[in-house]
Design an enzyme around this catalytic site. Structure first.
Site, short mmCIF file in Angstrom:
data_model
loop_
_atom_site.label_atom_id
_atom_site.label_comp_id
_atom_site.label_asym_id
_atom_site.label_seq_id
_atom_site.Cartn_x
_atom_site.Cartn_y
_atom_site.Cartn_z
N GLU A 49 -7.82 -4.91 -0.60
CA GLU A 49 -8.06 -6.04 -1.83
C GLU A 49 -8.11 -7.01 -1.62
O GLU A 49 -8.94 -7.77 -2.71
CB GLU A 49 -7.14 -4.78 -2.98
CG GLU A 49 -7.78 -4.05 -3.76
CD GLU A 49 -6.54 -3.00 -3.39
OE1 GLU A 49 -5.99 -3.26 -1.98
OE2 GLU A 49 -6.90 -1.39 -3.38
N HIS A 94 1.09 -1.26 0.22
CA HIS A 94 -0.20 -0.07 -0.34
C HIS A 94 0.81 1.34 0.00
O HIS A 94 2.07 1.41 0.60
CB HIS A 94 -1.06 -0.42 1.34
CG HIS A 94 -2.05 1.38 1.18
ND1 HIS A 94 -2.05 2.22 1.57
CD2 HIS A 94 -3.40 0.49 0.52
CE1 HIS A 94 -3.15 2.99 0.99
NE2 HIS A 94 -3.91 2.29 0.93
#
Length: 362
Positions: free
Chosen positions: A304, A246
């Site tokens: 995700e 991320h």
């Protein structure tokens, strides 16, 4: 100069704080863990919008108002649904959102919040050769979204899981789509224009387009029968391992743990239990492979990975995952748009020219 505006503070906000080093997400004074499972999505909508519109009703009244907005959206877009269904699922939803009035009232905001939840099931049904199902004004927002998708009442556990997902993704600092929303809002354009900017940014594979490929990855790994070998081969070919890493978080994405717990609560419904057990094995293998292959980077599980499992269990095809992401994030976009509009400042950063310089005439 910060490449990609890293570490540049572009706005002060009361809406959310992303602590990348501590792995914490705060939404209007509440930790993510406080909200998920205790607050419904419609309650979080009220939390986000509070102070940015006059006359926001209480939780029950707001939930009913969102229900009426779903009905109004369906009535407005119904004649255009066959055309919208001829587009890809995300573009069709975005085009339907563009049909909403470009105002700044609370009713405009509620219609924009309702639109992705109404359009996505309707377009999916049309693409399957089925008739779209109209909303029920008195139904729970998330349960109604699932009913419009399947044609039958949603199992309560599934509705709660999807509700938790929408809460989890409702806001997340000044990410790409939220920043795009604020830029447009700073021009004093209406809420629909601002939300459309967010939808455009969310479409990219580096932002909202990531969960779908997680399913493709899990399917490919299951077919190969060798998770570690498949993952090492992808890294050797320079491919990104979807669902890991991320831009902000240097530790595990807190949303991943929240959604993992939500998926576990689904148990064995629709094979979710078996799928989760397999995904957990892949997750542990991927973390080890990434640790060895990229020791200088902290590549932890992100939102995700478990988003993909949850939305798959809810019955959405992978090409519609970003639509559902938008159905949750739209409340945050609207709150940021209104916050930006109240600051009264046009966003206009400077750029540094590095191209050729014309010769000066003597």
């Amino acid at each position: 100069m910060a490449n990609g505006l890293d570490d540049v503070v572009a706005a002060e906000t009361v809406l959310s704080d992303v602590d990348g080093l501590g792995g914490r997400l705060t939404i209007r004074g509440h930790s993510l863990q406080e909200l998920v499972g205790r607050w419904s999505y419609s309650q979080v909508v009220r939390l986000l919008l509070d102070g940015f519109f006059e006359g926001i009703p209480g939780d029950k009244q707001l939930a009913r108002a969102i229900g009426r907005a779903r009905v109004e959206v369906f009535e407005q877009v119904e004649p255009a649904l066959p055309f919208l269904a001829s587009l890809n699922i995300y573009s069709g939803m975005r085009a339907g959102v563009a049909m909403m009035p470009d105002g700044d009232r609370l009713i405009d905001a509620l219609r924009l919040i309702a639109a992705p939840a109404v359009l996505t099931p309707a377009l999916l049904r049309l693409r399957r050769g089925e008739s779209p199902i109209a909303p029920e004004a008195k139904a729970d927002h998330v349960a109604d979204m699932l009913r419009m998708l399947t044609g039958v009442p949603a199992p309560p556990t599934l509705a709660r899981a999807l509700d938790a997902y929408l809460v989890t993704v409702s806001d997340h600092g000044l990410n790409a789509s939220t920043f795009a929303t604020r830029v447009v809002a700073s021009t004093e354009a209406g809420l629909t224009s601002s939300v459309l900017a967010g939808l455009g940014a969310l479409k990219g594979p580096l932002h909202g387009g990531a969960p779908g490929p997680v399913i493709e990855m899990l399917d490919a790994i299951e077919a190969s029968g060798d998770a570690a070998g498949w993952l090492r081969a992808e890294i050797a070919h320079g491919e990104r391992i979807m669902g890991f890493g991320h831009r902000i978080y240097r530790v595990r994405d807190p949303r991943a743990d929240v959604l993992k717990a939500v998926v576990r609560q689904l148990g064995s419904e629709d094979g979710a239990g078996r799928r989760l057990a397999f995904a957990e094995k892949v997750e542990q293998t991927a973390l080890e492979v990434l640790r060895v292959a990229k020791p200088s980077r902290s590549l932890q599980t992100n939102v995700e990975f478990y988003t993909a499992l949850l939305l798959e269990a809810a019955g959405f095809p992978k090409e519609a995952f970003t639509n559902v992401f938008a159905a949750g994030r739209v409340a945050g976009w609207i709150a940021h748009a209104r916050e930006q509009q109240t600051s009264g400042r046009l966003i206009r950063p400077q750029s540094r020219y590095i191209g050729p310089v014309p010769k000066l005439v003597a």
